[in-house]
Design a protein around this motif. Structure first.
Motif, short mmCIF file in Angstrom:
data_model
loop_
_atom_site.label_atom_id
_atom_site.label_comp_id
_atom_site.label_asym_id
_atom_site.label_seq_id
_atom_site.Cartn_x
_atom_site.Cartn_y
_atom_site.Cartn_z
N PHE A 223 -12.35 42.51 -29.12
CA PHE A 223 -13.10 41.44 -28.68
C PHE A 223 -12.83 40.15 -28.99
N ALA A 224 -12.46 39.36 -27.84
CA ALA A 224 -12.31 37.88 -28.34
C ALA A 224 -13.24 36.97 -27.54
N TYR A 225 -13.57 35.81 -28.40
CA TYR A 225 -14.10 34.84 -27.89
C TYR A 225 -13.19 33.48 -27.59
N ARG A 226 -13.21 33.03 -26.51
CA ARG A 226 -12.23 31.88 -26.39
C ARG A 226 -13.11 30.48 -26.19
N TYR A 227 -12.95 29.47 -27.18
CA TYR A 227 -13.79 28.33 -26.83
C TYR A 227 -13.50 27.43 -26.04
N ALA A 228 -14.26 26.81 -25.20
CA ALA A 228 -13.85 25.65 -24.29
C ALA A 228 -15.08 24.89 -24.48
N PRO A 229 -15.02 23.44 -24.35
CA PRO A 229 -16.29 22.65 -24.16
C PRO A 229 -17.00 22.83 -22.81
N GLY A 230 -18.09 23.07 -22.73
CA GLY A 230 -18.91 23.32 -21.43
C GLY A 230 -18.36 24.38 -20.68
N CYS A 231 -18.11 25.49 -21.50
CA CYS A 231 -17.52 26.69 -20.80
C CYS A 231 -18.15 27.20 -19.71
N ASP A 232 -17.46 27.38 -18.63
CA ASP A 232 -17.94 27.93 -17.35
C ASP A 232 -18.07 29.49 -17.13
N LEU B 29 -5.21 30.05 -28.60
CA LEU B 29 -6.74 30.13 -29.14
C LEU B 29 -7.22 28.76 -29.60
N PRO B 30 -7.90 27.98 -29.01
CA PRO B 30 -8.51 26.69 -29.59
C PRO B 30 -9.27 26.93 -30.77
N LEU B 31 -9.51 25.82 -31.77
CA LEU B 31 -10.38 25.98 -32.77
C LEU B 31 -11.91 26.46 -32.36
N ALA B 32 -12.45 27.34 -33.23
CA ALA B 32 -13.92 27.87 -32.87
C ALA B 32 -13.76 29.24 -31.91
N SER B 33 -12.43 29.52 -31.70
CA SER B 33 -12.11 30.76 -30.87
C SER B 33 -11.73 32.03 -32.00
N PHE B 34 -12.09 33.05 -31.73
CA PHE B 34 -11.84 34.21 -32.68
C PHE B 34 -11.53 35.49 -31.87
N ALA B 35 -10.96 36.57 -32.61
CA ALA B 35 -10.89 37.87 -31.99
C ALA B 35 -11.04 39.02 -33.30
N ILE B 36 -11.72 39.87 -32.90
CA ILE B 36 -11.75 41.02 -33.86
C ILE B 36 -11.48 42.49 -33.25
N GLU B 37 -11.35 43.29 -33.97
CA GLU B 37 -11.19 44.62 -33.53
C GLU B 37 -12.55 45.56 -33.69
N VAL B 38 -12.91 46.32 -32.87
CA VAL B 38 -13.97 47.02 -32.83
C VAL B 38 -13.91 48.18 -32.00
#
Length: 319
Positions: free
Chosen positions: A41-50, A21-30
């Protein structure tokens, strides 16, 4: 969050082929269906995300596997987190989600744009009258009649949104009006129970939307000790591979074993297990130490583990 992040890393690697998980990524339980076992729920960061191997991901345990349930919704991967919110209303047992300008709802297997669901046009006069009567005593206090009218109209409006059939509404109306209802038996009983549950969810959603109440969390037999901030990594690596976890009749698949171990990691500290105890259990799961070894170091550890296991398995979803 530490447990969710550890679980999400493996799920995201399988989904995207990308590790870590790159920096600025995160995951939470919901807990989107309030069954006591949260979704990830997870957010995976990538520059210029497609929006393909990065962005927003939602993993739901259905059957034997975790399924990612946002991928078919155009643009859902790229919605900013501050524009994602839970609705006060459920649909098919799961909360609707506001995703920027789109509302998405559960269709039984994944989230979809709610505009794709069939709505209905109903005659609600009998329901609204019966609903208001059921909410009011013989001598309503000032303002109660107006509140009841608002709540009942909200319910009727929501019944149309979720596509209730007129026959379903009439049967439910009869039940709340105290009329004799011929309750179904056999195969139809499940349909009646589902209808009643859906109607109750609508009523609760309207109370939540008005600020009158909140959704009750699922009952869970937590221990009486405070949660602790522990390092769960080794435990979550070892647990799903352990035969007695993987082959338990309530698990039986790697993803269900992962879900169970995530629950155990969350619950074990509430039964008084420390970092040292959690590390011992990780060794135990890796078959490096025996029951006797554990009991020699911590006589209460296996009892705490078994209590947490029982609590988790009692809430575990059917296959």
């Amino acid at each position: 969050m530490a447990i969710a992040q550890k679980m999400a890393m493996g799920l995201l690697e399988r989904q995207t082929g990308s590790k870590g998980l790159p920096l600025a990524s995160f995951a939470i339980e919901v807990d989107l269906n309030l069954d006591g076992l949260p979704e990830i729920f997870a957010y995976r960061y990538a520059p210029g995300c497609d929006g393909i191997k990065c962005g927003n991901f939602l993993f739901v345990l259905e059957g034997d596997s975790y399924h990612e349930v946002l991928g078919d919704i155009p643009g859902a991967r790229l919605v900013p987190q501050d524009k994602i919110a839970l609705s006060p209303f459920k649909r098919n047992g799961f909360f609707d989600i506001q995703s920027d300008t789109m509302t998405i709802g559960w269709n039984g297997t994944r989230y979809v744009d709610v505009s794709t669901f069939p709505a209905s046009t109903l005659d609600g006069a009998a329901f609204v009258a019966a609903c208001q009567k059921s909410k009011l005593g013989e001598q309503p206090a000032e303002g109660e009649a107006e509140q009841a009218a608002t709540a009942c109209q909200c319910q009727f409006n929501r019944f149309q949104v979720v596509g209730f059939k007129q026959a379903d509404l009439d049967a439910y109306t009869a039940s709340i009006a105290g009329q004799e209802v011929e309750y179904p038996i056999g195969d139809k009983e499940d349909a009646w129970l589902a209808l009643s549950k859906s109607a109750q969810d609508v009523a609760t959603g309207c109370d939540v939307a008005s600020g009158k109440s909140q959704w009750p969390p699922a009952y869970f037999d937590h221990g009486d000790k405070p949660q602790q901030k522990l390092n769960f990594g080794a435990f979550l690596d070892a647990g799903p591979a352990q035969d007695f976890i993987l082959t338990n009749h309530r698990t039986g698949s790697p993803d269900r074993a992962l879900s169970l171990c995530g629950c155990l990691a969350r619950e074990i500290p509430t039964y008084g297990v420390s970092q040292e105890g959690l590390d011992l259990l990780a060794q135990y799961y890796r078959n490096e130490i025996s029951d006797a070894d554990i009991e020699a170091q911590d006589a209460d550890l296996l009892t705490a583990h078994d209590k947490a296991s029982e609590a988790c398995l009692s809430q575990f979803p059917a296959k």
